[in-house]
Write a protein that holds these residues in place. Sequence first.
Motif, PDB file in Angstrom:
ATOM      1  N   CYS A  52      -2.740  -1.008   5.291  1.00 46.90           N
ATOM      2  CA  CYS A  52      -2.736  -1.923   6.438  1.00 46.90           C
ATOM      3  C   CYS A  52      -2.592  -1.216   7.776  1.00 46.90           C
ATOM      4  O   CYS A  52      -2.765  -1.830   8.827  1.00 46.90           O
ATOM      5  CB  CYS A  52      -1.629  -2.960   6.284  1.00 46.90           C
ATOM      6  N   GLY A  53      -2.250   0.074   7.751  1.00 45.84           N
ATOM      7  CA  GLY A  53      -2.157   0.829   8.991  1.00 45.84           C
ATOM      8  C   GLY A  53      -0.840   0.694   9.717  1.00 45.84           C
ATOM      9  O   GLY A  53      -0.696   1.229  10.824  1.00 45.84           O
ATOM     10  N   HIS A  54       0.151   0.002   9.147  1.00 40.93           N
ATOM     11  CA  HIS A  54       1.459  -0.128   9.793  1.00 40.93           C
ATOM     12  C   HIS A  54       2.067   1.269   9.994  1.00 40.93           C
ATOM     13  O   HIS A  54       2.029   2.102   9.099  1.00 40.93           O
ATOM     14  CB  HIS A  54       2.392  -0.990   8.937  1.00 40.93           C
ATOM     15  N   VAL A  55       2.636   1.486  11.181  1.00 43.60           N
ATOM     16  CA  VAL A  55       3.196   2.795  11.525  1.00 43.60           C
ATOM     17  C   VAL A  55       4.669   2.646  11.853  1.00 43.60           C
ATOM     18  O   VAL A  55       5.070   1.733  12.575  1.00 43.60           O
ATOM     19  CB  VAL A  55       2.444   3.412  12.731  1.00 43.60           C
ATOM     20  N   TRP A  56       5.479   3.542  11.294  1.00 43.14           N
ATOM     21  CA  TRP A  56       6.895   3.649  11.636  1.00 43.14           C
ATOM     22  C   TRP A  56       7.110   4.994  12.305  1.00 43.14           C
ATOM     23  O   TRP A  56       6.643   6.033  11.814  1.00 43.14           O
ATOM     24  CB  TRP A  56       7.771   3.572  10.390  1.00 43.14           C
ATOM     25  N   THR A  57       7.802   5.016  13.439  1.00 43.18           N
ATOM     26  CA  THR A  57       8.028   6.267  14.161  1.00 43.18           C
ATOM     27  C   THR A  57       9.505   6.442  14.442  1.00 43.18           C
ATOM     28  O   THR A  57      10.268   5.470  14.478  1.00 43.18           O
ATOM     29  CB  THR A  57       7.275   6.284  15.505  1.00 43.18           C
ATOM     30  N   GLY A  58       9.912   7.683  14.663  1.00 46.08           N
ATOM     31  CA  GLY A  58      11.277   7.996  15.062  1.00 46.08           C
ATOM     32  C   GLY A  58      12.293   7.440  14.115  1.00 46.08           C
ATOM     33  O   GLY A  58      12.257   7.642  12.905  1.00 46.08           O
ATOM     34  N   GLN A  59      13.293   6.711  14.674  1.00 41.37           N
ATOM     35  CA  GLN A  59      14.367   6.159  13.867  1.00 41.37           C
ATOM     36  C   GLN A  59      13.871   5.143  12.855  1.00 41.37           C
ATOM     37  O   GLN A  59      14.443   4.982  11.788  1.00 41.37           O
ATOM     38  CB  GLN A  59      15.420   5.498  14.793  1.00 41.37           C
ATOM     39  N   GLY A 112       0.807  -1.218   0.000  1.00 39.71           N
ATOM     40  CA  GLY A 112       0.000   0.000   0.000  1.00 39.71           C
ATOM     41  C   GLY A 112       0.840   1.268   0.000  1.00 39.71           C
ATOM     42  O   GLY A 112       2.070   1.221   0.078  1.00 39.71           O
ATOM     43  N   ARG A 113       0.163   2.388  -0.064  1.00 36.64           N
ATOM     44  CA  ARG A 113       0.846   3.691  -0.095  1.00 36.64           C
ATOM     45  C   ARG A 113       1.238   4.101   1.317  1.00 36.64           C
ATOM     46  O   ARG A 113       0.457   3.964   2.255  1.00 36.64           O
ATOM     47  CB  ARG A 113      -0.065   4.745  -0.713  1.00 36.64           C
ATOM     48  N   ILE A 114       2.439   4.640   1.454  1.00 36.50           N
ATOM     49  CA  ILE A 114       2.931   5.101   2.749  1.00 36.50           C
ATOM     50  C   ILE A 114       2.988   6.627   2.738  1.00 36.50           C
ATOM     51  O   ILE A 114       3.517   7.231   1.811  1.00 36.50           O
ATOM     52  CB  ILE A 114       4.332   4.543   3.056  1.00 36.50           C
ATOM     53  N   GLU A 115       2.435   7.232   3.773  1.00 38.42           N
ATOM     54  CA  GLU A 115       2.480   8.683   3.938  1.00 38.42           C
ATOM     55  C   GLU A 115       3.297   9.022   5.173  1.00 38.42           C
ATOM     56  O   GLU A 115       3.234   8.326   6.184  1.00 38.42           O
ATOM     57  CB  GLU A 115       1.069   9.258   4.080  1.00 38.42           C
ATOM     58  N   MET A 116       4.071  10.111   5.063  1.00 41.58           N
ATOM     59  CA  MET A 116       4.858  10.574   6.199  1.00 41.58           C
ATOM     60  C   MET A 116       4.304  11.888   6.698  1.00 41.58           C
ATOM     61  O   MET A 116       3.941  12.765   5.918  1.00 41.58           O
ATOM     62  CB  MET A 116       6.334  10.750   5.819  1.00 41.58           C
ATOM     63  N   TYR A 117       4.229  12.035   8.021  1.00 44.26           N
ATOM     64  CA  TYR A 117       3.741  13.252   8.657  1.00 44.26           C
ATOM     65  C   TYR A 117       4.833  13.786   9.574  1.00 44.26           C
ATOM     66  O   TYR A 117       5.559  13.022  10.214  1.00 44.26           O
ATOM     67  CB  TYR A 117       2.487  12.970   9.489  1.00 44.26           C
ATOM     68  N   GLY A 118       4.943  15.095   9.641  1.00 36.42           N
ATOM     69  CA  GLY A 118       5.943  15.683  10.518  1.00 36.42           C
ATOM     70  C   GLY A 118       5.953  17.187  10.383  1.00 36.42           C
ATOM     71  O   GLY A 118       4.974  17.796   9.956  1.00 36.42           O
TER      72      GLY A 118
END
Length: 252
Positions: A240-247, A221-227
């Motif tokens: 799928c809702g997988h989340v990557w945070t920080g490092q 799926g498409r991944i979006e980055m917020y910051g």
Amino acid sequence: MTTTAAAHLRTIALRWTDLRDALASTGTTTWPPAGRMSDYLRALEEADTELAEAARWQAAYNRQFLDRDPRQIGATRPPLRIEILDTMRVVQAALVSCADDIAHAAQRAPISVPAARKADYRTLREARIAHQDRQRAEQLAHADRIDPRRWRFTGTRTAPYAALWLLARIERAPGPCRRITDDEQRRIGVVAAGAAERVERALDIAARTAVIATPCPDCGGRIEMYGGAGAAPVARCTECGHVWTGQEATAA
């Protein structure tokens, strides 16, 4: 829209000093954040005029670098942050141009100084009264000409002053101007929104979103980055809702 435009104009006026401070700072503001993920992010909302302007300033700096004393070894850091300088120049040009256009249409001309005339007065009292009347008219015309609420087409024309003058027009503040029209108000709103967005982006005080070209490794799926706005980057798959945070986000 009036409230939003007013907020944008206040942001520009209040944050201009921050831009000046950032102009000579040694730090850099980048988005998306550094790391492998930046290789996959598309540049968002970058106008051709911005790129051309930045290139011109960089070329000017390069020429200064080539012309310097050959005994100096190694590269040196540019004396100013080019991206901040570019933002300030573009924002100021947009606001001043908008204020010029609104003032040409809505601001009345200064009161004319009465022309001197020769007259024969029957009494000294009549002559004294006429002289006093002329003095009052001249003072009124002078005060109207230097009225600080009047937009100037020459002299010092800065972005903060233009923002505050346009804000006064939106808020229907008293001054040597008629009430602006709906079209003029919309024009101010569009210019203010674009200028405020540039200022916030340059100072990294606005939230941002970017789309990663590489699909999610789990579902494709498409991944979006917020910051932005000082917040740590967060990447999330919209499927799928997988989340990557920080490092995890910067190393994805």
